[in-house]
Design a protein around this motif. Sequence first.
Motif, PDB file in Angstrom:
ATOM      1  N   VAL A 337      45.012  33.710  22.774  1.00  0.00           N
ATOM      2  CA  VAL A 337      44.814  32.262  22.779  1.00  0.00           C
ATOM      3  C   VAL A 337      45.756  31.623  23.797  1.00  0.00           C
ATOM      4  N   TRP A 338      45.292  30.568  24.475  1.00  0.00           N
ATOM      5  CA  TRP A 338      46.034  29.772  25.467  1.00  0.00           C
ATOM      6  C   TRP A 338      46.173  30.461  26.818  1.00  0.00           C
ATOM      7  N   THR A 339      45.600  31.610  27.009  1.00  0.00           N
ATOM      8  CA  THR A 339      45.774  32.289  28.284  1.00  0.00           C
ATOM      9  C   THR A 339      44.533  33.102  28.604  1.00  0.00           C
ATOM     10  N   SER A 340      44.478  33.636  29.816  1.00  0.00           N
ATOM     11  CA  SER A 340      43.422  34.558  30.229  1.00  0.00           C
ATOM     12  C   SER A 340      44.079  35.794  30.817  1.00  0.00           C
ATOM     13  N   LEU A 341      43.360  36.907  30.774  1.00  0.00           N
ATOM     14  CA  LEU A 341      43.942  38.201  31.114  1.00  0.00           C
ATOM     15  C   LEU A 341      43.210  38.830  32.286  1.00  0.00           C
ATOM     16  N   LEU A 342      43.981  39.335  33.262  1.00  0.00           N
ATOM     17  CA  LEU A 342      43.438  40.109  34.373  1.00  0.00           C
ATOM     18  C   LEU A 342      43.969  41.532  34.276  1.00  0.00           C
ATOM     19  N   ILE A 343      43.065  42.511  34.297  1.00  0.00           N
ATOM     20  CA  ILE A 343      43.420  43.932  34.224  1.00  0.00           C
ATOM     21  C   ILE A 343      42.920  44.598  35.496  1.00  0.00           C
ATOM     22  N   GLY A 344      43.785  45.327  36.162  1.00  0.00           N
ATOM     23  CA  GLY A 344      43.400  46.006  37.397  1.00  0.00           C
ATOM     24  C   GLY A 344      43.968  47.400  37.474  1.00  0.00           C
ATOM     25  N   ALA A 494      40.737  24.264  25.232  1.00  0.00           N
ATOM     26  CA  ALA A 494      39.544  24.057  24.416  1.00  0.00           C
ATOM     27  C   ALA A 494      39.163  25.296  23.618  1.00  0.00           C
ATOM     28  N   GLY A 495      39.980  26.372  23.699  1.00  0.00           N
ATOM     29  CA  GLY A 495      39.723  27.570  22.905  1.00  0.00           C
ATOM     30  C   GLY A 495      39.013  28.674  23.644  1.00  0.00           C
ATOM     31  N   PHE A 496      38.942  28.620  24.985  1.00  0.00           N
ATOM     32  CA  PHE A 496      38.270  29.655  25.779  1.00  0.00           C
ATOM     33  C   PHE A 496      39.312  30.571  26.426  1.00  0.00           C
ATOM     34  N   SER A 497      39.034  31.867  26.409  1.00  0.00           N
ATOM     35  CA  SER A 497      39.909  32.858  27.045  1.00  0.00           C
ATOM     36  C   SER A 497      39.056  33.840  27.832  1.00  0.00           C
ATOM     37  N   LEU A 498      39.526  34.205  29.021  1.00  0.00           N
ATOM     38  CA  LEU A 498      38.842  35.192  29.854  1.00  0.00           C
ATOM     39  C   LEU A 498      39.596  36.515  29.799  1.00  0.00           C
ATOM     40  N   ILE A 499      38.850  37.611  29.778  1.00  0.00           N
ATOM     41  CA  ILE A 499      39.415  38.955  29.923  1.00  0.00           C
ATOM     42  C   ILE A 499      38.627  39.635  31.026  1.00  0.00           C
ATOM     43  N   LEU A 500      39.224  39.724  32.209  1.00  0.00           N
ATOM     44  CA  LEU A 500      38.545  40.256  33.384  1.00  0.00           C
ATOM     45  C   LEU A 500      39.192  41.573  33.785  1.00  0.00           C
ATOM     46  N   ALA A 501      38.370  42.582  34.066  1.00  0.00           N
ATOM     47  CA  ALA A 501      38.862  43.900  34.459  1.00  0.00           C
ATOM     48  C   ALA A 501      38.182  44.320  35.745  1.00  0.00           C
ATOM     49  N   THR A 502      38.958  44.961  36.626  1.00  0.00           N
ATOM     50  CA  THR A 502      38.405  45.413  37.901  1.00  0.00           C
ATOM     51  C   THR A 502      39.102  46.679  38.359  1.00  0.00           C
ATOM     52  N   GLN A 503      38.367  47.548  39.027  1.00  0.00           N
ATOM     53  CA  GLN A 503      38.956  48.724  39.647  1.00  0.00           C
ATOM     54  C   GLN A 503      39.130  48.520  41.145  1.00  0.00           C
ATOM     55  N   LYS A 504      38.918  47.294  41.603  1.00  0.00           N
ATOM     56  CA  LYS A 504      39.103  46.965  43.014  1.00  0.00           C
ATOM     57  C   LYS A 504      39.935  45.695  43.118  1.00  0.00           C
ATOM     58  N   PRO A 505      41.231  45.788  42.809  1.00  0.00           N
ATOM     59  CA  PRO A 505      42.086  44.599  42.856  1.00  0.00           C
ATOM     60  C   PRO A 505      42.393  44.198  44.288  1.00  0.00           C
ATOM     61  N   ALA A 523      48.719  45.514  35.080  1.00  0.00           N
ATOM     62  CA  ALA A 523      48.419  46.404  36.200  1.00  0.00           C
ATOM     63  C   ALA A 523      48.685  47.843  35.797  1.00  0.00           C
ATOM     64  N   LEU A 524      47.625  48.644  35.745  1.00  0.00           N
ATOM     65  CA  LEU A 524      47.778  50.084  35.585  1.00  0.00           C
ATOM     66  C   LEU A 524      48.032  50.687  36.973  1.00  0.00           C
ATOM     67  N   LYS A 525      47.888  51.973  37.115  1.00  0.00           N
ATOM     68  CA  LYS A 525      48.160  52.635  38.380  1.00  0.00           C
ATOM     69  C   LYS A 525      47.287  52.063  39.495  1.00  0.00           C
ATOM     70  N   THR A 526      47.923  51.648  40.607  1.00  0.00           N
ATOM     71  CA  THR A 526      47.213  51.192  41.797  1.00  0.00           C
ATOM     72  C   THR A 526      47.597  52.083  42.974  1.00  0.00           C
ATOM     73  N   MET A 527      46.847  51.978  44.053  1.00  0.00           N
ATOM     74  CA  MET A 527      47.110  52.829  45.204  1.00  0.00           C
ATOM     75  C   MET A 527      48.233  52.292  46.076  1.00  0.00           C
ATOM     76  N   THR A 528      48.339  50.969  46.204  1.00  0.00           N
ATOM     77  CA  THR A 528      49.313  50.370  47.103  1.00  0.00           C
ATOM     78  C   THR A 528      50.072  49.250  46.397  1.00  0.00           C
ATOM     79  N   TYR A 529      51.205  48.893  46.963  1.00  0.00           N
ATOM     80  CA  TYR A 529      51.962  47.789  46.380  1.00  0.00           C
ATOM     81  C   TYR A 529      51.246  46.464  46.613  1.00  0.00           C
ATOM     82  N   GLN A 530      50.407  46.388  47.675  1.00  0.00           N
ATOM     83  CA  GLN A 530      49.640  45.158  47.897  1.00  0.00           C
ATOM     84  C   GLN A 530      48.652  44.930  46.759  1.00  0.00           C
TER      85      GLN A 530
END
Length: 719
Positions: A337-344, A494-505, A523-530
Amino acid sequence: MAQPTPQQNEELGALLPFPRGTLAEAVTVAAAEVEPTAPALDGELLTEDEYRRTRARRLAEQAVARLPAQWQTPESRREAGVALAGRVAVVPVRFPAAVGRGVAVSARAWWQWVRVADFYSAAKAVDRLADRWQEIAVIRRRRGVISVVSAGSALLGGTATELAAGSVPLLVAGGVLSAGFALVGRHKDGAGGRKTVMGGARTLAFTMGGDNLVEAFRAAGAIGKTEGLLFVQRPVNDRLGWTVVIDLPPSRKASDVIAKREALASALAVDEVRLILDRVRGDKGHAGRITLWVGHSDPYSAPPVPSPLATAASWDLWAPVPFGATARGTAVTLPVVWTSLLIGAIPRQGKTFVARLPITAAALDPHVRLIIADGKSGKDFKPFEQVAHRYIRGARESDGRRLIAVLEECAADVADRFDRLSDMDDDLCPESKVTPQITRDPAFGMPLTVIGIDEIQNYLGLDTPLDEDSPKGKRVGQRICELLTYIAKTGPAAGFSLILATQKPDAKVIPDGLRGQLGTRFALKTMTYQASETILGAGTYKAGMDSSRLLTSHKGVGLLLGADGETDLDAGVATTVRTHLLHIAQIRAACERGRALREEAGTLTGDAAGARDLAALDPDAVARLADEVQAVTDAPAVEPVDAELLPEVLALLANVLGDDEHGVVAVAELAERIDWTAKALGEALRRAGVPSAGKKRVTPGGAPVSVVDVSAIRTALGG
């Protein structure tokens, strides 16, 4: 004070248990031989027996202190004794192996001597081999003869000894020779293929000693060569690792040391996954105090911990969701609640498993409206079809257009909720935000809504024209991005939360305008620091947060960072978390329980209830929504950067730059605002990545001065 007379010294000497002499000598002897810890009060006269007992105890303590660390306490003596007994037990096995290695080493050394290898190599290195070849050949023949004669003499001497004195002298000589070979073949530091053996059991107690820890900090560049550390608490060794609280020198900051984590791990001779550095905050800490933890072993190599959601009968999404644990075993929860999540992450690092954890918790709450879009078209999210208000499987053009319709429905609901919240009384809605009471009461029609989208890049990359009659107009992916940006920016209240996941960050895949509105990052394992910075936010790499350094073998391990200040997550330092494991069969069972709860509460709606058709939006709502979405997407994209993640110079300049300040400004003028020198400011700006303006401004007096572009500073600030 007057000195005592010889007569007084004589009288006192008869009373004191010290050699006769002056009173000053007696007091000196007493002060030198009686420690403060002795069982006597200051100034108390000791008898001869008490003095001997005190002296004997002190000598015993000094003798113990001179022993190696592993023999100083009963526990360490017991451990060292066990280790010594173990080494003695394997002597019959290890001794022949050591003798064999010694024979091999000795034979190799003898052959190098006979071949004159050192002389040969030196001559070859200076191109004088042809000149020295004759001399080398003579030495080789001479040494060969010496070897043959020595071997023959030894054989004849042994035979004569056997005939004259029997086998006992030969056995003794053989034992001594074997011991010599074993000594030569013992394990030694630096010998290829040999195991390092230290004097005593090697434990982290050796590494965590005060002197060794200070040297490690110096070697890593965390403190100066003449600086030290202050141990706030004694090192504590638990079942997982060592913990110590340290105060840095006054000139050092905890954030700078945390950024040197890899160098410090190298200095401590451990992998960085075993090293955790945390700043101590609040009343018990300050900017120069850190907690250092070193694990006894890789904390992420153990089997994953099952999620409590697998057996939970239900869940209240207003409470944080069980997410995982740190290397030290501390439970980590994830607010939704109160936030949205990005997973890459890169593929096959557990991204989908992670995304399903908060979504499963949402499925177990009958007062949550769940919307799922699976851009991978697999079975990973199929169990949620039982409870999802809207469920989209696939990333074809038709799926993208349905997702647009669903998001437009959500965006219109967000706008409508704000209208209704503004009309509620202060007791029911005190802060223009939804409350647990509002979201759980069906009469208000404002349930918590979670929108989970896996492989978001497949939807954002849809390049089909949104309007078929306008092939060069807006694309389907652009429209999805606009709607998600609007919901992410305005929806949490307003009670909305996003959970977005991508393998191409990638910044091109997920634009700054959308990514900047997602307040929680994982952030799980990525290829580069960028790629890591794309997920965690600008400035995180310089602050020592880099998911590209995570090991590929550590699936489900990532860096969790709060970026918006709306949750309890630390926005200054990412937490390394090993997430819980939740298998798809357990998710399916949880969704079955969630469906039963919704049927009982009368909250099963949409696709799960068989009503797949979307209601047509009111034309006025459509027009208003278009204006509001456009306003949000036209606003400049600003990646939020916490002040603690910024270099010090940028954090200071952020407070002195005016909102309407543009163009170039003199470096000396900026330096005066933050009470720095112009030279120090110029060097700090270059280190922070702010380019020079490339020209100098001429003052009214005719002297050129260095300038910097304000826009370049704002870019470095993330704005």
